[in-house]
Design a protein around this motif. Structure first.
Motif, PDB file in Angstrom:
ATOM      1  N   GLN A   5       0.661  -1.189   0.115  1.00 51.35           N
ATOM      2  CA  GLN A   5       0.046  -0.108   0.026  1.00 51.35           C
ATOM      3  C   GLN A   5       0.871   1.236  -0.046  1.00 51.35           C
ATOM      4  O   GLN A   5       1.501   1.358   0.893  1.00 51.35           O
ATOM      5  CB  GLN A   5      -0.883  -0.009   1.229  1.00 51.35           C
ATOM      6  CG  GLN A   5      -2.121  -1.083   1.156  1.00 51.35           C
ATOM      7  CD  GLN A   5      -2.965  -0.780   2.322  1.00 51.35           C
ATOM      8  OE1 GLN A   5      -2.603  -0.614   3.444  1.00 51.35           O
ATOM      9  NE2 GLN A   5      -4.373  -0.651   2.057  1.00 51.35           N
ATOM     10  N   PHE A   6       0.932   1.970  -1.099  1.00 49.55           N
ATOM     11  CA  PHE A   6       1.643   3.279  -1.397  1.00 49.55           C
ATOM     12  C   PHE A   6       0.614   4.528  -1.381  1.00 49.55           C
ATOM     13  O   PHE A   6      -0.307   4.270  -2.063  1.00 49.55           O
ATOM     14  CB  PHE A   6       2.666   2.992  -2.438  1.00 49.55           C
ATOM     15  CG  PHE A   6       3.684   2.013  -2.118  1.00 49.55           C
ATOM     16  CD1 PHE A   6       4.954   2.553  -1.129  1.00 49.55           C
ATOM     17  CD2 PHE A   6       3.742   1.032  -2.937  1.00 49.55           C
ATOM     18  CE1 PHE A   6       5.979   1.797  -0.948  1.00 49.55           C
ATOM     19  CE2 PHE A   6       5.124   0.085  -2.707  1.00 49.55           C
ATOM     20  CZ  PHE A   6       5.931   0.606  -1.999  1.00 49.55           C
ATOM     21  N   PRO A   7       0.971   5.456  -1.038  1.00 48.62           N
ATOM     22  CA  PRO A   7       0.366   6.716  -1.245  1.00 48.62           C
ATOM     23  C   PRO A   7       0.419   7.078  -2.926  1.00 48.62           C
ATOM     24  O   PRO A   7       1.494   6.762  -3.464  1.00 48.62           O
ATOM     25  CB  PRO A   7       1.091   7.811  -0.436  1.00 48.62           C
ATOM     26  CG  PRO A   7       2.281   7.180   0.436  1.00 48.62           C
ATOM     27  CD  PRO A   7       2.123   5.843  -0.006  1.00 48.62           C
ATOM     28  N   ARG A   9       2.150   9.039  -4.902  1.00 45.95           N
ATOM     29  CA  ARG A   9       3.172   9.990  -5.104  1.00 45.95           C
ATOM     30  C   ARG A   9       3.109  10.281  -6.663  1.00 45.95           C
ATOM     31  O   ARG A   9       3.238   9.497  -7.287  1.00 45.95           O
ATOM     32  CB  ARG A   9       4.417   9.296  -4.559  1.00 45.95           C
ATOM     33  CG  ARG A   9       4.604   8.961  -3.365  1.00 45.95           C
ATOM     34  CD  ARG A   9       4.545   9.952  -2.287  1.00 45.95           C
ATOM     35  NE  ARG A   9       4.875   9.456  -1.021  1.00 45.95           N
ATOM     36  CZ  ARG A   9       4.508   9.879   0.404  1.00 45.95           C
ATOM     37  NH1 ARG A   9       3.432  10.380   0.418  1.00 45.95           N
ATOM     38  NH2 ARG A   9       4.998   9.422   1.421  1.00 45.95           N
ATOM     39  N   LEU A  11       6.241  11.726  -8.592  1.00 49.56           N
ATOM     40  CA  LEU A  11       7.606  11.640  -8.608  1.00 49.56           C
ATOM     41  C   LEU A  11       8.239  12.547  -9.293  1.00 49.56           C
ATOM     42  O   LEU A  11       8.406  12.563 -10.668  1.00 49.56           O
ATOM     43  CB  LEU A  11       8.159  10.427  -8.661  1.00 49.56           C
ATOM     44  CG  LEU A  11       7.413   9.144  -7.787  1.00 49.56           C
ATOM     45  CD1 LEU A  11       8.023   7.930  -8.098  1.00 49.56           C
ATOM     46  CD2 LEU A  11       7.652   9.525  -6.194  1.00 49.56           C
ATOM     47  N   PRO A  16      14.053   7.684  -9.318  1.00 49.23           N
ATOM     48  CA  PRO A  16      12.870   7.311 -10.240  1.00 49.23           C
ATOM     49  C   PRO A  16      11.819   8.022 -10.201  1.00 49.23           C
ATOM     50  O   PRO A  16      11.496   8.852  -9.449  1.00 49.23           O
ATOM     51  CB  PRO A  16      12.582   5.785  -9.400  1.00 49.23           C
ATOM     52  CG  PRO A  16      13.058   6.068  -8.140  1.00 49.23           C
ATOM     53  CD  PRO A  16      14.119   7.051  -7.958  1.00 49.23           C
ATOM     54  N   LEU A 338       6.054  16.303  -0.060  1.00 45.46           N
ATOM     55  CA  LEU A 338       5.456  14.800   0.025  1.00 45.46           C
ATOM     56  C   LEU A 338       4.712  14.628   0.830  1.00 45.46           C
ATOM     57  O   LEU A 338       3.632  13.807   0.395  1.00 45.46           O
ATOM     58  CB  LEU A 338       6.958  14.143   0.841  1.00 45.46           C
ATOM     59  CG  LEU A 338       6.901  12.720   0.395  1.00 45.46           C
ATOM     60  CD1 LEU A 338       6.838  12.303  -1.172  1.00 45.46           C
ATOM     61  CD2 LEU A 338       7.717  12.051   1.239  1.00 45.46           C
ATOM     62  N   GLU A 344       7.024  14.385  -4.796  1.00 44.58           N
ATOM     63  CA  GLU A 344       8.432  14.147  -4.330  1.00 44.58           C
ATOM     64  C   GLU A 344       9.394  15.267  -5.047  1.00 44.58           C
ATOM     65  O   GLU A 344       9.002  15.054  -6.472  1.00 44.58           O
ATOM     66  CB  GLU A 344       8.833  12.554  -4.506  1.00 44.58           C
ATOM     67  CG  GLU A 344      10.531  12.627  -4.040  1.00 44.58           C
ATOM     68  CD  GLU A 344      10.832  11.153  -4.168  1.00 44.58           C
ATOM     69  OE1 GLU A 344      10.804  10.484  -3.310  1.00 44.58           O
ATOM     70  OE2 GLU A 344      11.338  10.819  -5.319  1.00 44.58           O
TER      71      GLU A 344
ATOM     72  N   GLY B  33       9.438   7.058  -4.479  1.00 43.49           N
ATOM     73  CA  GLY B  33      10.749   7.508  -4.419  1.00 43.49           C
ATOM     74  C   GLY B  33      11.847   6.561  -3.756  1.00 43.49           C
ATOM     75  O   GLY B  33      11.094   5.909  -2.839  1.00 43.49           O
ATOM     76  N   ASP B  36      11.559   7.482  -0.066  1.00 42.46           N
ATOM     77  CA  ASP B  36      10.135   7.816   0.501  1.00 42.46           C
ATOM     78  C   ASP B  36      10.147   6.884   1.898  1.00 42.46           C
ATOM     79  O   ASP B  36      10.548   5.681   1.743  1.00 42.46           O
ATOM     80  CB  ASP B  36       9.117   7.526  -0.588  1.00 42.46           C
ATOM     81  CG  ASP B  36       7.840   7.736   0.054  1.00 42.46           C
ATOM     82  OD1 ASP B  36       7.243   8.902  -0.914  1.00 42.46           O
ATOM     83  OD2 ASP B  36       7.205   7.459   0.853  1.00 42.46           O
ATOM     84  N   PRO B  37       9.761   7.337   2.773  1.00 45.39           N
ATOM     85  CA  PRO B  37       9.711   6.532   4.207  1.00 45.39           C
ATOM     86  C   PRO B  37       8.660   5.300   3.717  1.00 45.39           C
ATOM     87  O   PRO B  37       8.956   4.291   4.319  1.00 45.39           O
ATOM     88  CB  PRO B  37       8.984   7.594   5.098  1.00 45.39           C
ATOM     89  CG  PRO B  37       8.688   8.773   4.417  1.00 45.39           C
ATOM     90  CD  PRO B  37       9.184   8.700   3.235  1.00 45.39           C
ATOM     91  N   THR B  38       7.685   5.344   2.925  1.00 43.11           N
ATOM     92  CA  THR B  38       6.986   4.152   2.592  1.00 43.11           C
ATOM     93  C   THR B  38       7.835   3.204   2.031  1.00 43.11           C
ATOM     94  O   THR B  38       7.602   1.915   1.860  1.00 43.11           O
ATOM     95  CB  THR B  38       5.602   4.517   1.846  1.00 43.11           C
ATOM     96  OG1 THR B  38       6.175   5.165   0.582  1.00 43.11           O
ATOM     97  CG2 THR B  38       4.618   5.521   2.541  1.00 43.11           C
ATOM     98  N   MET B  39       8.696   3.603   1.357  1.00 49.27           N
ATOM     99  CA  MET B  39       9.755   2.556   0.464  1.00 49.27           C
ATOM    100  C   MET B  39      10.453   2.058   1.350  1.00 49.27           C
ATOM    101  O   MET B  39      11.031   0.802   1.469  1.00 49.27           O
ATOM    102  CB  MET B  39      10.288   3.318  -0.773  1.00 49.27           C
ATOM    103  CG  MET B  39      11.147   2.449  -1.462  1.00 49.27           C
ATOM    104  SD  MET B  39      10.597   1.256  -2.383  1.00 49.27           S
ATOM    105  CE  MET B  39      11.852   0.339  -3.029  1.00 49.27           C
TER     106      MET B  39
END
Lengths: 415, 415
Positions: A5-7, A9, A11, A16, A338, A344, B33, B36-39
């Motif tokens: 589960q990612f927000p 984003r 980029l 990347p 962010l 980002e 990214g 990114d803290p989620t990454m």
């Protein structure tokens, strides 16, 4: 153990970046065997597609299974024997990376440098070539650390005149800026997917011409476990890496299909789709789209009263450095971008760390809406930090850049 | 430039095999990214998940961005300095691969061999260790080229007693056979996804304990382009590869998050889901499922009058070698299996080339229906080549193996 589960984003850093949706879809394709004729058929197709991407006729055009620096290392470690001279013109972080990879191959490494934010004149490079007389010139085309684009069109001829092999890393620039491998007489190139090609990191397309391949083939070797009677054991100084032994990788991609690694099929599917996206839209159209987005971003940034970084006449189209204004907390701005806006933007390395943001407009994100959202959000965040700036000037300027491009396209069409 | 179109192959070779559908789905996830803290949160989660996969407490458990041999090369090239002694017990092709990778690192390589189809007694290995006194013992756990599984449970203790570091490549065996890293005192391991873990090639999970990390950390180095004042420049003999420099890769996965490569996010998403699939079903359950499928396949093959290859008491659960009968065209059988039934079975390398098929039952394909379709189709194809074999014996025997497993499970449950 929930699903990922990612927000969502956006980029807009130096990569990347968000993948093209079609690239993501391609990477959920079920596998076939590595020697299945349908798989080797797609391997051949990928070779043909990347010949178009690089604008080359080179037979030896394929993928290295790893990130973009895997492509760099495979190229350098396969051609450089211990003691070979290599010249690296450094204009940013990735020049240092080429240097360090060549040093580890025990090459005799010579460097020339320009200050960060600048690029080389061809004469500077030619003078150094005359002095050093290297086997290889290794240079990046675009160095994301500085946003600079080194013109390469004259370098190939210089190298050819002095019998030097020219290798370039075009990871940061490919797709968003012209790259004409054969016309520019470039002998070897490696890239990654995670910038203007609109894919994830993890596959490194490469291409090598006959001059470069001849230098690598001098060090031919077939692995013990799969050597047949008709294979000679080895010749030349053995390449120091098995994984990055281009001779063996060419034998795997070539007609003999000699087993080396097991091809990273999912990354190949993604790489293929990146090339398909580029070629379907058309290279010139994609480059123009990057120039337009980059120009809108640059002019928007300037209209906000922010200072772009470096020599703008040699900037890559797809990324701009922005001086962090005095009394602004650069990391807090990135944090708010962010966490409040899901956008980002990038920080910097080395001498620019804490001094410059890097804002990219690459691949799928070289789009009007992405540029506008970024400028608006940056304005809001900066205002929140008490930085005085003209209301809406950034976004309006970018909108104007897009409108005027539309107008001149319409004008062109009506002529 | 059409979308990818593959026939629906059932991959019953020695790998790659069909991915779990959930793994394919995970690999179509949009990116965030790299910092990114989620990454980074998911990077940490992946480390934790693979600690469970390897049954280890090792902090240093992460992914190498490349195929399984990238994991091998990163492990060996980071620990072996030129001139270091390494002992490689060879029982198949991948022993030769370890040898060749170590040779390219200019290690002093010593080998012992058993005939293909056999494995080593611990005493043979201990005697060689006493004689050679290596820094590292490098051995594969399962060699797909021979289908053999080297018991490792006693080897770690022997290595510890003689102050030798034990590295193993468990690519072919992990997930389908027990692997108890800490209990077996294994210092370093690398694997790939494309066998029993049910993912694509292109990511190499690794784990290193403190003894191994200490040997690597002696060669610490921070890249020039990102070196800060608080970083020492270098110490020890520099690792010969930048891409495979485990010290730098640990600094990237660790708290400092020092930039090295750009993580191959899509492959990380796939690797994560492979571990989730294994751990959700339960390691013991997955191993039992592989044993059952492998046993059903083996007994089915034998019931058809075909001869399995090698020492069956040391066979991996997940692959069986089958002697190609006299007067049967092995390649034509594979061709018909693929083109008539969409089922891939494997050929062999080196001394077994043309003599043995390899049939795998791995990951998602360690399933009753996959086993039964393969046996039925093989019977039909062999009959077509005039090979006399009892009608339906293969599939019926495999069905009986599954029934009796169901019965004994029911019996156990009712007690």
């Amino acid at each position: 153990m929930q699903p990922l589960q990612f927000p969502p984003r956006l980029l807009m850093g130096p990569g990347p970046i968000n993948c093209y949706p079609s690239v993501l879809q391609a990477m959920s394709t079920q596998l076939v065997g590595q020697y299945d004729p349908t798989m080797t058929g797609y391997m051949n197709e990928v070779m043909a597609l990347y010949r178009q991407v690089f604008n080359t006729q080179n037979e030896q055009t394929f993928l290295i299974d790893g990130t973009s620096r895997a492509g760099i290392e495979a190229s350098l470690v396969s051609v450089l024997e211990p003691g070979d001279k290599v010249l690296v013109p450094i204009f940013g972080r990735f020049g240092h990376l080429l240097t360090e990879i060549a040093e580890r191959a025990d090459a005799e490494v010579h460097t020339i440098e320009v200050p960060w934010g600048e690029v080389f004149d061809p004469q500077q490079i030619e003078e150094a070539i005359k002095r050093v007389q290297p086997k290889v010139l290794a240079i990046v085309q675009g160095d994301t650390s500085t946003t600079m684009l080194q013109p390469l069109n004259d370098i190939g001829g210089i190298c050819r005149a002095h019998d030097v092999l020219l290798y370039t890393d075009a990871t940061a620039s490919i797709g968003g800026n012209p790259f004409d491998m054969d016309a520019w007489q470039i002998d070897a190139v490696s890239v990654g997917l995670q910038k203007c090609l609109g894919g994830p990191s993890g596959s490194a397309p490469v291409s090598y011409n006959d001059r470069f391949v001849a230098a690598v083939r001098k060090r031919h070797h077939v692995e013990a476990g799969i050597r047949d009677a008709h294979h000679t054991e080895s010749m030349g100084s053995r390449i120091r890496s098995n994984y990055f032994d281009l001779g063996m990788i060419m034998d795997y991609w070539g007609e003999e299909r000699l087993n080396h690694h097991t091809e990273a099929a999912t990354m190949l599917f993604g790489s293929r789709q990146c090339a398909v996206e580029l070629l379907r839209e058309g290279q010139d159209a994609v480059i123009a789209r990057h120039q337009l987005a980059g120009n809108a971003m640059l002019q928007g940034i300037q209209a906000m009263g922010l200072q772009p970084y470096g020599d703008l006449s040699n900037k890559m189209s797809n990324v701009v450095g922005v001086h962090i204004p005095d009394n602004v907390d650069g990391e807090k701005v990135r944090h708010d971008m962010l966490n409040i806006f899901n956008i980002e933007i990038g920080t910097s390395f080395g001498p620019l760390k804490g001094k410059v943001w890097r804002i990219g407009t690459m691949g799928y994100n070289a789009r009007q809406d992405a540029v506008l959202h970024t400028l608006q959000s940056l304005e809001t965040v900066l205002r929140g930090q008490g930085f005085a700036l003209p209301n809406g000037e950034g976004v309006d300027t970018a909108l104007a850049v897009y409108s005027s491009a539309k107008d001149s396209a319409a004008q062109k069409a009506s002529l």
